[in-house]
Design a protein around this motif. Structure first.
Motif, mmCIF file in Angstrom:
data_model
loop_
_atom_site.group_PDB
_atom_site.id
_atom_site.type_symbol
_atom_site.label_atom_id
_atom_site.label_comp_id
_atom_site.label_asym_id
_atom_site.label_seq_id
_atom_site.Cartn_x
_atom_site.Cartn_y
_atom_site.Cartn_z
ATOM 1 N N ILE A 38 0.697 -1.175 -0.239
ATOM 2 C CA ILE A 38 -0.513 -0.151 -0.085
ATOM 3 C C ILE A 38 0.767 1.462 0.166
ATOM 4 C CG2 ILE A 38 -1.509 1.435 1.639
ATOM 5 C CD1 ILE A 38 -2.749 -1.242 2.505
ATOM 6 N N VAL A 39 1.774 1.306 0.556
ATOM 7 C CA VAL A 39 3.083 1.935 0.862
ATOM 8 C C VAL A 39 3.003 2.790 -0.351
ATOM 9 C CG1 VAL A 39 5.144 3.417 1.661
ATOM 10 C CG2 VAL A 39 3.592 2.080 3.642
ATOM 11 N N SER A 40 3.565 1.919 -1.455
ATOM 12 C CA SER A 40 5.098 1.561 -2.675
ATOM 13 C C SER A 40 3.899 2.061 -3.898
ATOM 14 C CB SER A 40 4.659 0.793 -3.300
ATOM 15 O OG SER A 40 5.281 -0.155 -4.507
ATOM 16 N N VAL A 41 2.515 1.690 -3.736
ATOM 17 C CA VAL A 41 1.159 1.926 -4.932
ATOM 18 C C VAL A 41 0.656 3.106 -4.417
ATOM 19 C CG1 VAL A 41 0.740 0.134 -4.941
ATOM 20 C CG2 VAL A 41 -0.587 0.497 -4.383
ATOM 21 N N ALA A 42 -0.478 3.850 -3.389
ATOM 22 C CA ALA A 42 -1.487 4.714 -3.130
ATOM 23 C C ALA A 42 -1.042 6.006 -3.276
ATOM 24 C CB ALA A 42 -1.021 4.603 -1.114
ATOM 25 N N ASN A 43 0.550 5.991 -3.600
ATOM 26 C CA ASN A 43 1.275 7.134 -4.242
ATOM 27 C C ASN A 43 1.167 7.505 -5.998
ATOM 28 O OD1 ASN A 43 0.953 10.341 -3.543
ATOM 29 N ND2 ASN A 43 3.527 10.070 -4.726
ATOM 30 N N SER A 44 0.784 6.711 -6.356
ATOM 31 C CA SER A 44 1.055 6.203 -7.738
ATOM 32 C C SER A 44 -0.474 6.798 -8.568
ATOM 33 C CB SER A 44 1.177 4.572 -8.492
ATOM 34 O OG SER A 44 1.297 4.842 -9.574
ATOM 35 N N ASP A 45 -0.135 7.540 -10.022
ATOM 36 C CA ASP A 45 -0.368 8.520 -10.325
ATOM 37 C C ASP A 45 -2.292 7.210 -11.044
ATOM 38 O OD1 ASP A 45 0.164 10.395 -9.848
ATOM 39 O OD2 ASP A 45 0.873 10.545 -12.061
ATOM 40 N N ASP A 46 -1.371 6.074 -11.157
ATOM 41 C CA ASP A 46 -3.013 5.434 -11.711
ATOM 42 C C ASP A 46 -3.421 4.496 -10.814
ATOM 43 O OD1 ASP A 46 -0.600 3.658 -11.815
ATOM 44 O OD2 ASP A 46 -0.242 2.437 -13.173
ATOM 45 N N THR A 47 -3.453 4.245 -9.770
ATOM 46 C CA THR A 47 -4.334 3.750 -8.810
ATOM 47 C C THR A 47 -5.718 4.088 -7.927
ATOM 48 O OG1 THR A 47 -1.909 2.599 -7.594
ATOM 49 C CG2 THR A 47 -4.078 2.296 -6.427
#
Length: 286
Positions: A38-47
């Motif tokens: 979650i820490v890794s993907v939550a800041n991704s624009d495509d999440t």
């Protein structure tokens, strides 16, 4: 970066190795893979909220905490959030990422934390949120800033439990404590928080506020500086107050603090329960 701390009262001086401390976070993350993801993907624009909620559902305890927070008085949605995807939308991706960071760094294990850690943290978070509009900030982002500000204190405590306990006991004032941390470890707890969050790719808008907290001429550090003052007034016995106008670079007056102090007192227990959770799965999770 290796720093030799000053001796404790018994004459010992454990070596403080920043790289080792940060590496220990990665070890913790390996033990909480869902939180780390979650820490890794939550800041991704495509999440999307749907994708994030699907990952979150794999960690029932963490999902329950997100549900509790979404249904708390803070978000004004008491009992109306009945799905995890809606909860993610209500609290926001940054808040979910913050809660995952709390979980993977063991900030939900009070036995491993400095005394009164969560009393201070909930006060910091709520004070930051309440004061945020005066600094042109979003309350939810400020809430996350306050929730994570003490991560560095937890890491120092974990690395040097006896010595850090002595330091906290000798320095109840937060500003004086940060100076004592710098003398002992070569870095203070708030700066250590910033370093850790930078390592995980948290936005500069958050880490810069942490880095500027002790520059009294910096408006950027004024929000967290002011939140620490509110927290000290609520948690430190016989505290000598500092003029809030000075700390906030003129953005907050003493009269402005009355409703802030009342709000922090009123909401702190509920926020604490939401962040720490309990052993029972949340009945709202679908």
């Amino acid at each position: 970066m290796t720093v030799t701390p000053l001796p404790t009262r018994d004459g010992t001086a454990p070596v403080f190795d920043l790289e080792k401390v940060l590496a220990s976070i990665d070890t913790m993350a390996a033990q909480r893979p869902v939180a780390a993801q979650i820490v890794s993907v939550a800041n991704s624009d495509d999440t999307s909220a749907k994708a994030l909620s699907q990952i979150l559902a794999s960690d029932v305890a963490l999902a329950g905490r997100v549900m509790k927070l979404a249904n708390s008085a803070y978000f004004g949605m008491r009992g109306r959030v009945t799905s995890l995807q809606f909860a993610v939308t209500v609290v926001g991706f940054t808040t979910v990422r913050t809660m995952a960071t709390v979980a993977l760094t063991d900030l939900d294990d009070e036995a491993r934390l400095p005394e009164n850690f969560w009393d201070v943290t909930t006060s910091l978070a709520l004070a930051s949120s309440a004061l945020a509009p005066r600094f042109g900030e979003r309350p939810q982002d400020a809430l996350c800033l306050g929730l994570l500000a003490q991560l560095g204190a937890a890491l120092l405590n974990h690395n040097d439990r006896e010595g850090y306990a002595e330091l906290v006991d000798d320095n109840p004032d937060f500003t004086a404590r940060r100076l004592a941390e710098l003398r002992r470890y070569g870095i203070n707890s708030v700066r250590l928080t910033a370093v850790a969050l930078e390592q995980w790719g948290f936005p500069h808008s958050m880490t810069s506020r942490l880095n500027q907290v002790d520059d009294f001429t910096s408006l950027e550090g004024g929000l967290l500086r002011s939140a620490f003052e509110v927290t000290a007034r609520l948690t430190v016995e016989d505290y000598d107050t500092v003029p809030i106008v000075r700390l906030s670079c003129g953005q907050v007056r003493e009269d402005d603090l009355v409703p802030v102090l009342d709000q922090v007192r009123a909401d702190a227990d509920e926020l604490r329960r939401a962040m720490l959770g309990d052993a029972d799965p949340d009945p709202y999770i679908d």
